[in-house]
Each structure stands twice: as C-alpha cells, then as structure tokens.
Design a protein around this motif. Structure first.
Motif, PDB file in Angstrom:
ATOM      1  N   UNK A  14       0.866  -1.065   0.149  1.00  0.00           N
ATOM      2  CA  UNK A  14       0.004  -0.099   0.094  1.00  0.00           C
ATOM      3  C   UNK A  14       1.029   1.265  -0.007  1.00  0.00           C
ATOM      4  N   UNK A  15       0.613   2.134  -0.878  1.00  0.00           N
ATOM      5  CA  UNK A  15       1.538   3.143  -1.150  1.00  0.00           C
ATOM      6  C   UNK A  15       0.841   4.499  -0.597  1.00  0.00           C
ATOM      7  N   UNK A  16       1.698   5.803  -0.098  1.00  0.00           N
ATOM      8  CA  UNK A  16       1.102   6.992   0.453  1.00  0.00           C
ATOM      9  C   UNK A  16       0.091   7.429  -0.640  1.00  0.00           C
ATOM     10  N   UNK A  17       0.477   7.276  -1.825  1.00  0.00           N
ATOM     11  CA  UNK A  17      -0.403   7.911  -3.040  1.00  0.00           C
ATOM     12  C   UNK A  17      -1.674   7.158  -2.925  1.00  0.00           C
ATOM     13  N   UNK A  18      -1.892   6.166  -2.822  1.00  0.00           N
ATOM     14  CA  UNK A  18      -3.148   5.387  -2.696  1.00  0.00           C
ATOM     15  C   UNK A  18      -3.940   5.858  -1.473  1.00  0.00           C
ATOM     16  N   UNK A  44      -4.433  15.295  -1.150  1.00  0.00           N
ATOM     17  CA  UNK A  44      -2.982  15.624  -1.955  1.00  0.00           C
ATOM     18  C   UNK A  44      -2.065  14.411  -0.967  1.00  0.00           C
ATOM     19  N   UNK A  45      -1.044  14.024  -1.862  1.00  0.00           N
ATOM     20  CA  UNK A  45       0.131  13.424  -0.947  1.00  0.00           C
ATOM     21  C   UNK A  45       0.666  14.409  -0.057  1.00  0.00           C
ATOM     22  N   UNK A  46       1.052  15.784  -0.513  1.00  0.00           N
ATOM     23  CA  UNK A  46       1.767  16.421   0.614  1.00  0.00           C
ATOM     24  C   UNK A  46       0.815  16.655   1.740  1.00  0.00           C
ATOM     25  N   UNK A  47      -0.533  16.643   1.395  1.00  0.00           N
ATOM     26  CA  UNK A  47      -1.301  16.972   2.977  1.00  0.00           C
ATOM     27  C   UNK A  47      -1.165  15.747   3.691  1.00  0.00           C
ATOM     28  N   UNK A  98       4.090  12.035   9.502  1.00  0.00           N
ATOM     29  CA  UNK A  98       5.516  12.306   8.913  1.00  0.00           C
ATOM     30  C   UNK A  98       5.875  11.221   7.855  1.00  0.00           C
ATOM     31  N   UNK A  99       5.092  10.064   7.853  1.00  0.00           N
ATOM     32  CA  UNK A  99       5.405   8.874   6.879  1.00  0.00           C
ATOM     33  C   UNK A  99       4.544   8.101   6.995  1.00  0.00           C
ATOM     34  N   UNK A 100       4.944   6.960   5.993  1.00  0.00           N
ATOM     35  CA  UNK A 100       3.798   5.766   6.071  1.00  0.00           C
ATOM     36  C   UNK A 100       3.925   4.833   7.459  1.00  0.00           C
ATOM     37  N   UNK A 101       5.027   5.057   8.050  1.00  0.00           N
ATOM     38  CA  UNK A 101       5.121   4.143   9.015  1.00  0.00           C
ATOM     39  C   UNK A 101       4.306   4.681  10.244  1.00  0.00           C
TER      40      UNK A 101
END
Lengths: 238, 238
Positions: A34-38, A46-49, A55-58
């Motif tokens: 699973x990606x952050x984009x998804x 949006x991804x930046x939001x 701070x990250x996927x973790x």
C-alpha cells in the motif's frame, strides 16, 4: 478511488479519517503493497497533505495498528452472564469477524512483523511498537479470560493454559486465512472445545487445576459446548 | 574470555568455529547485547579478522541461526518404532533440551524477530531470512509428525491440528522460559497429551479425523501416555 470528501475537516478529524482509510487499505492487502499515493487518493486529498498529518507511512501504519488493536481488545469484552462456554463462543465469533475483516493485514503483521517500508530497512521503534501492540492485545484477552474464570491470582499452570490457548487461537486464525478450507464457525466452536481440552489435560495432572475446572464446569448446562464435547469424547474413547 | 586457540585454521574451519562461538553467545543472552568484540575475544582472534570471515554481525547472526535451525530440525527425527505417544515424548525431551540450551536467544528470536543491530535499523533481508528459517523448522516438524502418523496427503483438519499444535509447543516453551515456574518434564508430557487432546476435539466433530485417530490410538499400549490421559480425563468427568 476518491471518496468525494471535499469539505474542510479539523486536524484531529482529518487524522482520524486518514487512519480509517489507511487501516482499510492495510487490512485488505499486505501493508507493504500500500502506497502513500493510494492512501491520499482514497482519502481524497493530496500526497503532501497526508505528510502534513503524518510524517510518513510508518507513523500512519502505527496509528492504524493502534486503532485495530483497540478494536480487537474491545471485542474480548463480554458480559459476565450465562454459561462460560457460550460466552467464549460469542467472543470467538467476534474474534473471527475481526480476522475476516483484516485478513491480509493480520497475516502480514502476525507472520513476522510489519513488512511496511519499501526503503529496505525497518525502524527499530516500529518493530518495538508493533510487538508492544500485539502483546497488549494478548494481555487484554488474558485479563478478560481470567475475569470470566473468577480468578485474580492465577497459578502458573492456569496462566500457561490461558496464554498458550490465546496463541493457539492466533495460529488457528492464521491457518484459516491461508485458503479458508474449514468453515470458520467450526473453528470458533473448536477453539472453545480446545480451551476445555487444554485445561482438562492440565487438570488431569494437577489437583489445583482440577478443583478450578470442576468449579467452572459444574455451572455448565447439559446442552452447552463443554458438555457436548465431553459426550463426544466419551463416544470416541469407547 | 579467549579460548586459547592459536593454531592457524583453514577458512571454512575458522568460519565454523566463529559460528559456534557466536551461537553460544547469541544463545545465552539476547543477541542485541552481544558485540563483535565479544565474539572476537571468545574466539581468540582480532575484531578485523572476524570481519574477514563475516561482513558484519548480521551475517554472523544469520549463519548462527542457520546452524541452530539445522540442529533443531534434526532433533525432530525419531525412529518409526514403538508407540506414537512414546516417540512424541522423546521428541519433546530433545525439543526442551534445545530450548534450555538456547533460552535467551530463542526467546529474543521468537518474540518479534532478531533484535540484533545497534544501528537502529533492520535489514529487510534479515527479517526475511529469520522468518524463512523459523518457517523451515516448523515445516520440518510438520513433515516428521505426518510421517509418524503414516499420512501423506493430510486433510485440512489434520493439517490444522498438527500445525497449531506446533505453535502451541512454541508458546509453551516461551512461557516456560519466562521464569521456569513449571518443571519442564511436566510440560514435555503435557504437550504430548495436548496433541492427543487437540486431535480428539477435531475427531469428535469430523468422521475422517475420527477414523484416523482410532487407527493411531489402537496401536497405543495401555500404559502409554495417551491411555494414561484418557483414564485421567474419565476420572475428571465423573
């Protein structure tokens, strides 16, 4: 893939929404796929939001795992009413509901930790966090079972039976998820019987456990799952 | 802390010696507490020379784990002679020998992977390697048990009983290591009975399992562990 949510949400509301969206994605597929984009796309932002809130996927994975752990622990709570076997059977039903809802994510987590990052390394803190969460859920299950047995200061043999049965429930659920070749209702009932069987083995060799088990079983109705098992085992033995 | 070994060893001989020294250290304490300096000192060689044979602590840890996995898998091998309960009891004795010898390392490994690196990150490949090794040992145990049961194409319910019992043996060993509050001989015998109990629960609700179990149990002697359990359970039930 967007949810169409466009209205402005408060910070905490947005965080909770993202956790819910991420948990759903992490549950349906192995979390490392699973990606952050998804997640951003599924949340309609949006991804930046996403990175504005996590701070990250973790950190998003850890938050999703925390929610799942709270959810699972809550399913172990059962009113102290009626026969014990029937209570345990209801808990097993809710446990398999959870496993069913979170299948691939549950498997990935329990089979060797969270295979999350694509970067090739794990943060030590994530491994500790996920292990601590898994342990906290096991502990919640343990405490609930002791309370239903009416025991506050468990002897070592009872602790062993309860804790090893919890691990049996985990491995049974994982094996079930791998192909679902046995109806889950059968496994829910089987785990209730397994609890009685493991406790009986311990009680067969230890008087303290024997006394405890006799006290518990004497409250069981003749048409309950424990009595049903005893009858079938007698048939098998003769 | 040196072994006093000073003679020159061949490359493979030196590698095997280092693996043995490392395995002993990784077994006695949690692997993340063992340093390369300590391994070098115990092997009687310099730190740079360790790196000559192994690129880093992780590769040495993986090699030590591979040897431990081979060792453990070999202990499951038991002659196909005599009653099944007695065979399983001998295997359990060798299993607890292993757990006893490798206590802290075994605990660290099974409780959420190898807490090895001090650098704050795990190599993904190490997590995969250790999980694959753990799975290979479980698979070796599974194959051995099926061969003793005389089954080549196990039905789903038998696979579940055997695999979930293997996980029960793991959790029982881990709980034992945490304080050793129950004599290990009692747990070795209890796990043999647990196997019979879990198989009986499955057999009580499935005719195929029932037939399989009757075939196995009919070979058991009246003074064997399986018959002993049946007698005690009957006493408990009445």
């Amino acid at each position: 893939m967007t949810t169409g949510v466009r209205r402005r949400l408060g910070v905490e509301e947005r965080r909770q929404q993202l956790i819910g969206v991420a948990l759903e994605l992490f549950s349906r597929r192995s979390p490392d796929e699973v990606s952050i984009d998804e997640i951003a796309s599924a949340a309609g932002i949006s991804r930046p939001l996403v990175y504005h809130y996590f701070p990250g996927k973790l950190s998003l994975y850890e938050a999703a795992l925390q929610r799942a752990a709270d959810d699972l622990a809550a399913r172990f709570v059962e009113p102290h009413e009626g026969p014990l076997g029937a209570r345990l059977l209801r808990v097993m039903g809710r446990y398999f509901d959870f496993v069913d809802e979170h299948g691939p994510g549950f498997s990935a987590l329990m089979r060797g930790g969270p295979a999350v990052p694509a970067g090739g390394t794990y943060a030590m803190s994530t491994v500790s966090t996920t292990n601590a969460l898994i342990d906290s859920v096991r502990q919640a299950a343990y405490v609930q079972i002791l309370s239903h047995l009416g025991v506050t200061d468990p002897p070592a043999r009872l602790e062993l039976v309860v804790r090893s049965w919890i691990s049996l429930a985990e491995s049974t659920a994982l094996i079930w998820l791998d192909g679902r070749r046995i109806p889950r209702a059968e496994l829910e009932s089987q785990l209730v019987h397994d609890f009685a069987a493991l406790a009986s083995v311990s009680a067969a060799y230890d008087e303290e456990m024997g006394a405890l088990l006799r006290r518990v079983f004497k409250e069981e109705p003749a048409d309950g799952p424990f009595a049903d098992l005893a009858g079938r085992l007698l048939t098998l033995a003769t």
